[in-house]
Design a protein around this motif. Sequence first.
Motif, PDB file in Angstrom:
ATOM      1  N   ALA A 103       0.984  -1.186  -0.230  1.00  0.00           N
ATOM      2  CA  ALA A 103       0.017   0.116   0.037  1.00  0.00           C
ATOM      3  C   ALA A 103       0.959   1.130  -0.010  1.00  0.00           C
ATOM      4  N   HIS A 104       1.924   1.224   0.640  1.00  0.00           N
ATOM      5  CA  HIS A 104       2.879   2.353   0.766  1.00  0.00           C
ATOM      6  C   HIS A 104       2.202   3.601   1.249  1.00  0.00           C
ATOM      7  N   LEU A 105       1.305   3.457   2.182  1.00  0.00           N
ATOM      8  CA  LEU A 105       0.471   4.612   2.548  1.00  0.00           C
ATOM      9  C   LEU A 105       1.647   5.768   3.468  1.00  0.00           C
ATOM     10  N   LEU A 106       2.569   5.101   4.120  1.00  0.00           N
ATOM     11  CA  LEU A 106       3.526   5.885   4.616  1.00  0.00           C
ATOM     12  C   LEU A 106       4.699   6.663   3.686  1.00  0.00           C
ATOM     13  N   GLY A 107       4.736   6.376   2.598  1.00  0.00           N
ATOM     14  CA  GLY A 107       5.596   6.662   1.648  1.00  0.00           C
ATOM     15  C   GLY A 107       6.948   6.065   1.838  1.00  0.00           C
ATOM     16  N   GLU A 108       8.153   6.890   1.543  1.00  0.00           N
ATOM     17  CA  GLU A 108       9.429   6.441   1.879  1.00  0.00           C
ATOM     18  C   GLU A 108       9.880   6.439   3.201  1.00  0.00           C
ATOM     19  N   VAL A 109      10.130   5.374   3.658  1.00  0.00           N
ATOM     20  CA  VAL A 109      10.370   5.217   5.378  1.00  0.00           C
ATOM     21  C   VAL A 109      11.901   5.008   5.527  1.00  0.00           C
ATOM     22  N   ARG A 110      12.701   4.758   4.617  1.00  0.00           N
ATOM     23  CA  ARG A 110      14.391   4.484   4.887  1.00  0.00           C
ATOM     24  C   ARG A 110      14.917   5.862   5.335  1.00  0.00           C
ATOM     25  N   ASP A 111      15.687   5.875   6.174  1.00  0.00           N
ATOM     26  CA  ASP A 111      16.228   6.685   7.167  1.00  0.00           C
ATOM     27  C   ASP A 111      15.323   7.735   7.744  1.00  0.00           C
ATOM     28  N   ARG A 112      13.859   7.308   7.619  1.00  0.00           N
ATOM     29  CA  ARG A 112      13.007   8.149   8.544  1.00  0.00           C
ATOM     30  C   ARG A 112      12.946   7.858   9.895  1.00  0.00           C
ATOM     31  N   ARG A 113      12.524   8.946  10.725  1.00  0.00           N
ATOM     32  CA  ARG A 113      12.217   8.499  11.949  1.00  0.00           C
ATOM     33  C   ARG A 113      10.589   8.374  12.155  1.00  0.00           C
ATOM     34  N   VAL A 114      10.357   7.198  12.657  1.00  0.00           N
ATOM     35  CA  VAL A 114       8.957   6.712  12.781  1.00  0.00           C
ATOM     36  C   VAL A 114       8.644   6.162  14.188  1.00  0.00           C
ATOM     37  N   LEU A 115       7.292   6.785  14.677  1.00  0.00           N
ATOM     38  CA  LEU A 115       6.878   6.376  15.792  1.00  0.00           C
ATOM     39  C   LEU A 115       5.595   5.583  15.322  1.00  0.00           C
ATOM     40  N   GLU A 116       5.506   4.165  16.010  1.00  0.00           N
ATOM     41  CA  GLU A 116       4.373   3.474  16.260  1.00  0.00           C
ATOM     42  C   GLU A 116       3.418   3.775  17.299  1.00  0.00           C
ATOM     43  N   ILE A 117       2.233   4.050  17.177  1.00  0.00           N
ATOM     44  CA  ILE A 117       1.658   4.381  18.457  1.00  0.00           C
ATOM     45  C   ILE A 117       0.474   3.057  18.875  1.00  0.00           C
ATOM     46  N   GLY A 118       0.485   2.771  19.928  1.00  0.00           N
ATOM     47  CA  GLY A 118      -0.030   1.535  20.312  1.00  0.00           C
ATOM     48  C   GLY A 118       0.315   0.203  19.470  1.00  0.00           C
ATOM     49  N   CYS A 119       1.338  -0.034  20.025  1.00  0.00           N
ATOM     50  CA  CYS A 119       2.271  -0.743  18.918  1.00  0.00           C
ATOM     51  C   CYS A 119       2.024  -2.517  19.086  1.00  0.00           C
ATOM     52  N   GLY A 120       1.423  -2.979  20.327  1.00  0.00           N
ATOM     53  CA  GLY A 120       0.948  -4.171  20.698  1.00  0.00           C
ATOM     54  C   GLY A 120       2.549  -4.750  21.002  1.00  0.00           C
ATOM     55  N   ALA A 121       2.818  -5.876  19.845  1.00  0.00           N
ATOM     56  CA  ALA A 121       4.017  -6.618  20.086  1.00  0.00           C
ATOM     57  C   ALA A 121       4.912  -5.840  18.936  1.00  0.00           C
ATOM     58  N   ALA A 122       4.598  -4.866  18.445  1.00  0.00           N
ATOM     59  CA  ALA A 122       5.552  -4.093  17.466  1.00  0.00           C
ATOM     60  C   ALA A 122       5.870  -4.661  16.296  1.00  0.00           C
TER      61      ALA A 122
END
Length: 254
Positions: free
Chosen positions: A45-64
């Motif tokens: 889906a690529h909803l987040l777009g390019e993620v390489r080298d991006r700082r990303v936060l997962e909210i409510g990650c469960g087991a991540a």
Amino acid sequence: MLSVSSRANRHWWDGNADDYQVEHGEFLRDTGFVWCPEGVDEADAHLLGEVRDRRVLEIGCGAAQCARWLVTQGARVAAFDISHRQLRHSRRIDLDTGLHVPVAQADAESLPYASGAFDLACSAYGALPFVADPLAVFREVRRVLRPGGRFVFSVSHPIRWAFPDDPGPRGLTSDRSYFDRSPYVEHDDDGTPAYVEHHRTMGDWIGLLAASGLTLTGLLEPEWPQGHERAWGGWSPLRGRHIPGTAIFTCANT
């Protein structure tokens, strides 16, 4: 101080994390990013777009699981969940896979991260259906995102609130008002709330995003895919052919 909803859901998820991971872990995959029971996969889906080298936060990650997939794509990731037991499962998967995700126990209404610390934030059914004050969450997300950052989150599609949470034919007949915002609450033997889930209409979600200063840039209502026969609670092929089960919002910190 945790709200009534946060206290109830922290306790509930601590008590149910083991069963949840046994039931859904194979579908979610240890290093997979699945947005919803319909099986929308971020790899496609690529909803987040390019993620390489991006700082990303997962909210409510469960087991991540989602955060761990992001690590494999070269992202710099942090994640949190309100449930300590879910985070123990994250640690277990870290050891099994050799991939490390830095996780914290936190409430989404008050994030323990610096302002502007992230380029992207994401939440796959994490936190937002269970918080009493989603506006506080959106404001916190906006605070920790850099200007121009992106936030993508999935929740139960609001229309599902008007139907029984039943994967069979009974789940196709509305038996309550879509406009009734009363939360769904389960109580323990002492009458204390033990599980709380909140309902917002589509208009509510969009209004809350606007009030927070985030800009809605995309909305995906996934169709149930052909050949996908796995039911998950009230999600099923039968219901998925008639009503949407998930709403995925894409937002920008403008």
